[in-house]
Structure formats: C-alpha cells, structure tokens
Design a protein around this motif. Sequence first.
Motif, mmCIF file in Angstrom:
data_model
loop_
_atom_site.group_PDB
_atom_site.id
_atom_site.type_symbol
_atom_site.label_atom_id
_atom_site.label_comp_id
_atom_site.label_asym_id
_atom_site.label_seq_id
_atom_site.Cartn_x
_atom_site.Cartn_y
_atom_site.Cartn_z
ATOM 1 N N ASP A 13 -17.409 -21.358 56.348
ATOM 2 C CA ASP A 13 -16.970 -20.948 55.007
ATOM 3 C C ASP A 13 -18.183 -20.351 54.286
ATOM 4 O O ASP A 13 -19.011 -21.069 53.734
ATOM 5 C CB ASP A 13 -16.432 -22.159 54.252
ATOM 6 N N GLU A 14 -18.276 -19.033 54.301
ATOM 7 C CA GLU A 14 -19.475 -18.379 53.798
ATOM 8 C C GLU A 14 -19.737 -18.646 52.319
ATOM 9 O O GLU A 14 -20.883 -18.857 51.919
ATOM 10 C CB GLU A 14 -19.408 -16.876 54.065
ATOM 11 N N ALA A 15 -18.696 -18.643 51.510
ATOM 12 C CA ALA A 15 -18.872 -18.888 50.080
ATOM 13 C C ALA A 15 -19.395 -20.300 49.830
ATOM 14 O O ALA A 15 -20.315 -20.506 49.034
ATOM 15 C CB ALA A 15 -17.557 -18.662 49.334
ATOM 16 N N GLN A 16 -18.825 -21.270 50.501
ATOM 17 C CA GLN A 16 -19.266 -22.650 50.323
ATOM 18 C C GLN A 16 -20.669 -22.855 50.885
ATOM 19 O O GLN A 16 -21.485 -23.564 50.304
ATOM 20 C CB GLN A 16 -18.281 -23.624 50.969
ATOM 21 N N LEU A 17 -20.963 -22.233 51.995
ATOM 22 C CA LEU A 17 -22.292 -22.335 52.585
ATOM 23 C C LEU A 17 -23.344 -21.729 51.659
ATOM 24 O O LEU A 17 -24.402 -22.318 51.446
ATOM 25 C CB LEU A 17 -22.316 -21.657 53.953
ATOM 26 N N LEU A 18 -23.042 -20.596 51.066
ATOM 27 C CA LEU A 18 -23.967 -19.962 50.131
ATOM 28 C C LEU A 18 -24.193 -20.850 48.907
ATOM 29 O O LEU A 18 -25.329 -21.043 48.467
ATOM 30 C CB LEU A 18 -23.441 -18.591 49.711
ATOM 31 N N ALA A 19 -23.124 -21.422 48.378
ATOM 32 C CA ALA A 19 -23.240 -22.324 47.224
ATOM 33 C C ALA A 19 -24.078 -23.551 47.583
ATOM 34 O O ALA A 19 -24.913 -23.998 46.786
ATOM 35 C CB ALA A 19 -21.853 -22.745 46.740
ATOM 36 N N TRP A 20 -23.881 -24.079 48.776
ATOM 37 C CA TRP A 20 -24.659 -25.242 49.215
ATOM 38 C C TRP A 20 -26.127 -24.882 49.360
ATOM 39 O O TRP A 20 -27.009 -25.625 48.934
ATOM 40 C CB TRP A 20 -24.101 -25.781 50.536
ATOM 41 N N MET A 21 -26.410 -23.728 49.953
ATOM 42 C CA MET A 21 -27.800 -23.278 50.101
ATOM 43 C C MET A 21 -28.484 -23.172 48.738
ATOM 44 O O MET A 21 -29.621 -23.596 48.580
ATOM 45 C CB MET A 21 -27.847 -21.919 50.809
#
Length: 72
Positions: A13-21
């Motif tokens: 999940d790219e959006a969630q991964l970016l937010a987590w990063m």
Amino acid sequence: GLISPQVIPFIRDEAQLLAWMESEGAAYLVTFPSWYPQLTNDPRLEKVFQTNTAITRELGNDNMAVYRCHWR
C-alpha cells in the motif's frame, strides 16, 4: 534489504507506506522504482543515486535507486 516488521501488513500500500515513512522520519528509501511507482514519484522523495547495471536493463528490469526523503 532490511525491513521493519510493522510494515508487513501494508507493504504494497504505497500511500500508507509513504505516510509511515514520514511518521517514522525516514531519511532514505532504497528500492527498485518499478516496485513502488507512485511512492518513488512523490515530490518529497529526491532520487540521489541509481545503479547502472546493463544486464539488469537487458533483462527488462530497472536498476535500484536511492531516494532522500524531504518531509518538510
């Protein structure tokens, strides 16, 4: 590469991964751009290096890249 176990449930999940990063204050991302096309095109990520392996390109794959994260 190394990975934090917390991201396993949303690793694709790219959006969630970016937010987590961002929330974790990641300084760099190292990946194959084709694995995360939306994430690696985010304007907050600056490509600072990419390998240039001819055999990888000959096989139709992309080379690994390093991105610096700019969260502010």
